[in-house]
Design a protein around this motif. Sequence first.
Motif, PDB file in Angstrom:
ATOM      1  N   MET A  69       6.271   4.990  14.463  1.00 10.69           N
ATOM      2  CA  MET A  69       7.208   3.877  13.508  1.00 10.69           C
ATOM      3  C   MET A  69       6.361   2.591  13.592  1.00 10.69           C
ATOM      4  SD  MET A  69       9.726   5.561  12.473  1.00 10.69           S
ATOM      5  CE  MET A  69      11.134   4.462  11.994  1.00 10.69           C
ATOM      6  N   SER A  70       5.691   2.445  14.678  1.00 10.47           N
ATOM      7  CA  SER A  70       5.100   1.154  14.792  1.00 10.47           C
ATOM      8  C   SER A  70       3.825   1.052  13.962  1.00 10.47           C
ATOM      9  CB  SER A  70       4.398   0.711  16.251  1.00 10.47           C
ATOM     10  OG  SER A  70       5.392   0.735  17.202  1.00 10.47           O
ATOM     11  N   TYR A  71       3.356   2.156  13.561  1.00 10.84           N
ATOM     12  CA  TYR A  71       2.211   2.254  12.305  1.00 10.84           C
ATOM     13  C   TYR A  71       2.944   1.798  11.099  1.00 10.84           C
ATOM     14  CZ  TYR A  71      -0.975   4.739   9.294  1.00 10.84           C
ATOM     15  OH  TYR A  71      -2.047   5.194   8.337  1.00 10.84           O
ATOM     16  N   ALA A  72       4.130   2.450  11.114  1.00 12.18           N
ATOM     17  CA  ALA A  72       4.793   2.138   9.526  1.00 12.18           C
ATOM     18  C   ALA A  72       5.140   0.581   9.655  1.00 12.18           C
ATOM     19  CB  ALA A  72       5.913   2.962   9.633  1.00 12.18           C
ATOM     20  N   ASN A  73       5.417   0.133  10.686  1.00 12.46           N
ATOM     21  CA  ASN A  73       5.850  -1.567  10.617  1.00 12.46           C
ATOM     22  C   ASN A  73       4.346  -2.131  10.350  1.00 12.46           C
ATOM     23  OD1 ASN A  73       8.456  -1.497  10.804  1.00 12.46           O
ATOM     24  ND2 ASN A  73       8.508  -1.016  13.078  1.00 12.46           N
ATOM     25  N   ALA A  74       3.426  -1.843  11.072  1.00 15.49           N
ATOM     26  CA  ALA A  74       2.130  -2.636  11.049  1.00 15.49           C
ATOM     27  C   ALA A  74       1.645  -2.760   9.622  1.00 15.49           C
ATOM     28  CB  ALA A  74       1.208  -2.120  11.971  1.00 15.49           C
ATOM     29  N   LYS A  75       1.918  -1.361   8.922  1.00 15.89           N
ATOM     30  CA  LYS A  75       1.308  -1.283   7.738  1.00 15.89           C
ATOM     31  C   LYS A  75       2.398  -1.658   6.318  1.00 15.89           C
ATOM     32  CE  LYS A  75      -1.590   1.991   6.156  1.00 15.89           C
ATOM     33  NZ  LYS A  75      -2.202   3.011   5.858  1.00 15.89           N
ATOM     34  N   ASN A  76       3.419  -2.110   6.857  1.00 16.45           N
ATOM     35  CA  ASN A  76       4.558  -2.637   5.938  1.00 16.45           C
ATOM     36  C   ASN A  76       4.875  -1.636   4.947  1.00 16.45           C
ATOM     37  OD1 ASN A  76       4.800  -5.310   6.828  1.00 16.45           O
ATOM     38  ND2 ASN A  76       2.984  -5.949   5.912  1.00 16.45           N
ATOM     39  N   ILE A  77       5.162  -0.377   5.787  1.00 18.10           N
ATOM     40  CA  ILE A  77       5.462   0.766   4.817  1.00 18.10           C
ATOM     41  C   ILE A  77       7.132   0.941   4.553  1.00 18.10           C
ATOM     42  CG2 ILE A  77       5.649   3.119   4.697  1.00 18.10           C
ATOM     43  CD1 ILE A  77       2.901   3.316   6.335  1.00 18.10           C
ATOM     44  N   PRO A  78       7.558   0.575   3.360  1.00 17.61           N
ATOM     45  CA  PRO A  78       9.102   0.497   3.255  1.00 17.61           C
ATOM     46  C   PRO A  78      10.053   1.737   3.647  1.00 17.61           C
ATOM     47  CG  PRO A  78       7.965   0.521   1.230  1.00 17.61           C
ATOM     48  CD  PRO A  78       6.998   0.597   2.262  1.00 17.61           C
ATOM     49  N   PHE A  79       9.529   2.840   3.566  1.00 20.23           N
ATOM     50  CA  PHE A  79      10.101   4.060   3.844  1.00 20.23           C
ATOM     51  C   PHE A  79       9.610   4.890   4.888  1.00 20.23           C
ATOM     52  CE2 PHE A  79      11.856   2.690  -0.520  1.00 20.23           C
ATOM     53  CZ  PHE A  79      13.112   2.515  -0.209  1.00 20.23           C
ATOM     54  N   VAL A  80      10.414   5.604   5.484  1.00 16.93           N
ATOM     55  CA  VAL A  80       9.671   6.638   6.294  1.00 16.93           C
ATOM     56  C   VAL A  80      10.526   7.972   6.093  1.00 16.93           C
ATOM     57  CG1 VAL A  80       9.677   7.289   8.868  1.00 16.93           C
ATOM     58  CG2 VAL A  80       8.669   5.110   8.252  1.00 16.93           C
ATOM     59  N   ALA A  81      10.001   9.076   5.998  1.00 11.53           N
ATOM     60  CA  ALA A  81      10.788  10.481   5.939  1.00 11.53           C
ATOM     61  C   ALA A  81      10.613  11.179   7.420  1.00 11.53           C
ATOM     62  CB  ALA A  81      10.048  11.243   4.883  1.00 11.53           C
ATOM     63  N   ILE A  82      11.706  11.372   7.926  1.00 10.45           N
ATOM     64  CA  ILE A  82      11.864  12.270   9.211  1.00 10.45           C
ATOM     65  C   ILE A  82      12.270  13.688   8.737  1.00 10.45           C
ATOM     66  CG2 ILE A  82      13.154  12.453  11.315  1.00 10.45           C
ATOM     67  CD1 ILE A  82      13.776   9.218  11.074  1.00 10.45           C
ATOM     68  N   VAL A  83      11.279  14.486   9.268  1.00 15.54           N
ATOM     69  CA  VAL A  83      11.768  16.131   8.690  1.00 15.54           C
ATOM     70  C   VAL A  83      11.396  16.693  10.430  1.00 15.54           C
ATOM     71  CG1 VAL A  83      10.918  18.160   7.963  1.00 15.54           C
ATOM     72  CG2 VAL A  83      10.545  15.838   6.684  1.00 15.54           C
ATOM     73  N   GLY A  84      12.997  17.175  10.940  1.00 20.75           N
ATOM     74  CA  GLY A  84      13.000  17.877  11.978  1.00 20.75           C
ATOM     75  C   GLY A  84      13.434  19.293  11.800  1.00 20.75           C
ATOM     76  N   GLY A 112       0.833  -1.094  -0.055  1.00 17.16           N
ATOM     77  CA  GLY A 112       0.261  -0.003  -0.092  1.00 17.16           C
ATOM     78  C   GLY A 112       0.810   1.263   0.106  1.00 17.16           C
ATOM     79  N   THR A 113       0.626   2.019   1.058  1.00 13.06           N
ATOM     80  CA  THR A 113       1.616   3.252   1.283  1.00 13.06           C
ATOM     81  C   THR A 113       3.278   2.658   1.181  1.00 13.06           C
ATOM     82  OG1 THR A 113       0.117   4.139   2.733  1.00 13.06           O
ATOM     83  CG2 THR A 113       2.137   4.942   2.969  1.00 13.06           C
ATOM     84  N   GLU A 114       3.830   3.655   0.291  1.00  6.13           N
ATOM     85  CA  GLU A 114       5.329   3.440   0.011  1.00  6.13           C
ATOM     86  C   GLU A 114       6.314   4.191   1.087  1.00  6.13           C
ATOM     87  OE1 GLU A 114       6.055   2.793  -4.420  1.00  6.13           O
ATOM     88  OE2 GLU A 114       4.386   4.302  -4.131  1.00  6.13           O
ATOM     89  N   LEU A 115       5.451   5.395   1.519  1.00  5.36           N
ATOM     90  CA  LEU A 115       6.340   6.312   2.359  1.00  5.36           C
ATOM     91  C   LEU A 115       5.309   7.095   3.402  1.00  5.36           C
ATOM     92  CD1 LEU A 115       8.824   8.250   2.653  1.00  5.36           C
ATOM     93  CD2 LEU A 115       7.887   9.748   1.008  1.00  5.36           C
ATOM     94  N   LEU A 116       6.029   7.027   4.501  1.00  7.73           N
ATOM     95  CA  LEU A 116       5.347   7.692   5.723  1.00  7.73           C
ATOM     96  C   LEU A 116       6.049   9.007   6.125  1.00  7.73           C
ATOM     97  CD1 LEU A 116       2.958   7.711   7.930  1.00  7.73           C
ATOM     98  CD2 LEU A 116       4.515   6.529   9.393  1.00  7.73           C
ATOM     99  N   PHE A 117       5.533  10.124   6.265  1.00 11.38           N
ATOM    100  CA  PHE A 117       6.252  11.238   6.850  1.00 11.38           C
ATOM    101  C   PHE A 117       5.915  11.193   8.647  1.00 11.38           C
ATOM    102  CE2 PHE A 117       6.744  12.536   2.684  1.00 11.38           C
ATOM    103  CZ  PHE A 117       7.739  13.234   2.623  1.00 11.38           C
ATOM    104  N   ILE A 118       6.874  11.236   9.349  1.00 11.28           N
ATOM    105  CA  ILE A 118       6.598  11.342  10.721  1.00 11.28           C
ATOM    106  C   ILE A 118       6.190  12.792  11.119  1.00 11.28           C
ATOM    107  CG2 ILE A 118       7.930  11.080  13.197  1.00 11.28           C
ATOM    108  CD1 ILE A 118       7.643   8.475  11.730  1.00 11.28           C
ATOM    109  N   ASN A 119       5.256  12.768  11.822  1.00  8.07           N
ATOM    110  CA  ASN A 119       4.607  14.265  12.284  1.00  8.07           C
ATOM    111  C   ASN A 119       5.268  14.533  13.775  1.00  8.07           C
ATOM    112  OD1 ASN A 119       3.202  16.353  13.442  1.00  8.07           O
ATOM    113  ND2 ASN A 119       1.378  15.453  12.567  1.00  8.07           N
ATOM    114  N   PHE A 120       6.244  15.577  13.610  1.00  4.85           N
ATOM    115  CA  PHE A 120       6.936  16.323  15.027  1.00  4.85           C
ATOM    116  C   PHE A 120       6.194  17.532  15.761  1.00  4.85           C
ATOM    117  CE2 PHE A 120      10.802  14.206  13.222  1.00  4.85           C
ATOM    118  CZ  PHE A 120      10.819  13.213  14.363  1.00  4.85           C
TER     119      PHE A 120
END
Length: 453
Positions: free
Chosen positions: A406-421, A363-371
Amino acid sequence: MAAKPSIPKGTRDFSPVEMAKRNYIFNTIRDVYHLYGFQQIETPAMEMLSTLMGKYGDEGDKLLFKIQNSGDYFSGITDEELLSRNAAKLASKFCEKGLRYDLTVPFARYVVMHRDEITFPFKRYQIQPVWRADRPQKGRYREFYQCDADVVGSDSLLNEVELMQIVDTVFSRFNIRVCIKINNRKILSGIAEIIGESDKIVDITVAIDKLDKIGLDNVNAELKEKGISDEAIAKLQPIILLSGTNAEKLATLKNVLAASEVGLKGVEESEFILNALETMGLKNEIELDLTLARGLNYYTGAIFEVKALDVQIGSITGGGRYDNLTGVFGMAGVSGVGISFGADRIFDVLNQLDLYPKEAVNGTELLFINFGEKEAAFSMGILSKVRAAGIRAEIFPDAAKMKKQMSYANAKNIPFVAIVGENEMSEGKAMLKNMETGEQNLVSVEELIAAIR
């Protein structure tokens, strides 16, 4: 305490992952149909019972889901009729509509109603659910999808040849090894004729069609029960158990059916189809199988069925020629031939053999973390560009703890996470994490898109 919710037997819920798999099936079949010039239509889930009844034989009529009339459905029914407890008679008074049993009969009704708008030959496909009041078991459901393709308005056997090519192409794309079985109702009629039981053709075909399921002894018992003589049953045995290559079977049938004009016509049609397909380089085996009868009464020529070779399950595709179907709706002389892929059984086969391509079910390929608010606003700008590039991406809606996101990304098998601080924002970049390898890189928007694609 509230009662625990449930769903009717023979129906299923589908999770997002399962829906991704099902859409892979539908899209694969749809793409192949388009390759061969078929156009899509849809018909209503419910039809008038007068449209459905009598088209599937007595056994099929019993499996129709009937819809109770709204309003006062007791009006016009006498106390005597109510007290008779005659279910069939009362159902005919209570119910005017029913859920469709297949897509072919509604299609025939569609052709008759829209004849002035249709260009013949008309090549249509339809991917919709159907309903049968059957006993649920492995691979058999009360609600399931069919993926039909039909050609009406042409007698040419090239239609049968192309439909078998479609079957071969679809299962090759799925990487499912199958055996495509073909027969001809004219051959079966010829057999009934030479054993002296022409008037029992429907009983014979319905019984023969069950050979794989109930075995020869039970088929013979059913034939006897239908009033077919012991002598005729004895004559039938070597015919339905005929073996050898397709060419050898056809040669034998030419001799056996020499006295039957209709039987020889069936042999001739089967020979044309098989010979044409031999030059097409099919990837799957095709077999002339005289035990294949397809119990539905409306088939008049070639009939088809597909069995998976690596999984124990019933037919996963079927179909045939039905020259006289539109005639029951007042439009004679329109020939038709079609196939139907059983999407639910194909779903089960692909699951058991683990044949889904990874890209089809992700499904989703990329998740942006919300800070927080600022970081989310910055991420939304990148998100727009990422989505414009065709990458499936989302942002976690709440500024929750990193671990939760990050647990949400793992549960949905999202392969990439974008971290923006703050650091990433000051450079106009994002930290891209590969969830499989754990590798992290500070990248520009263009580099991020390239890395995922």
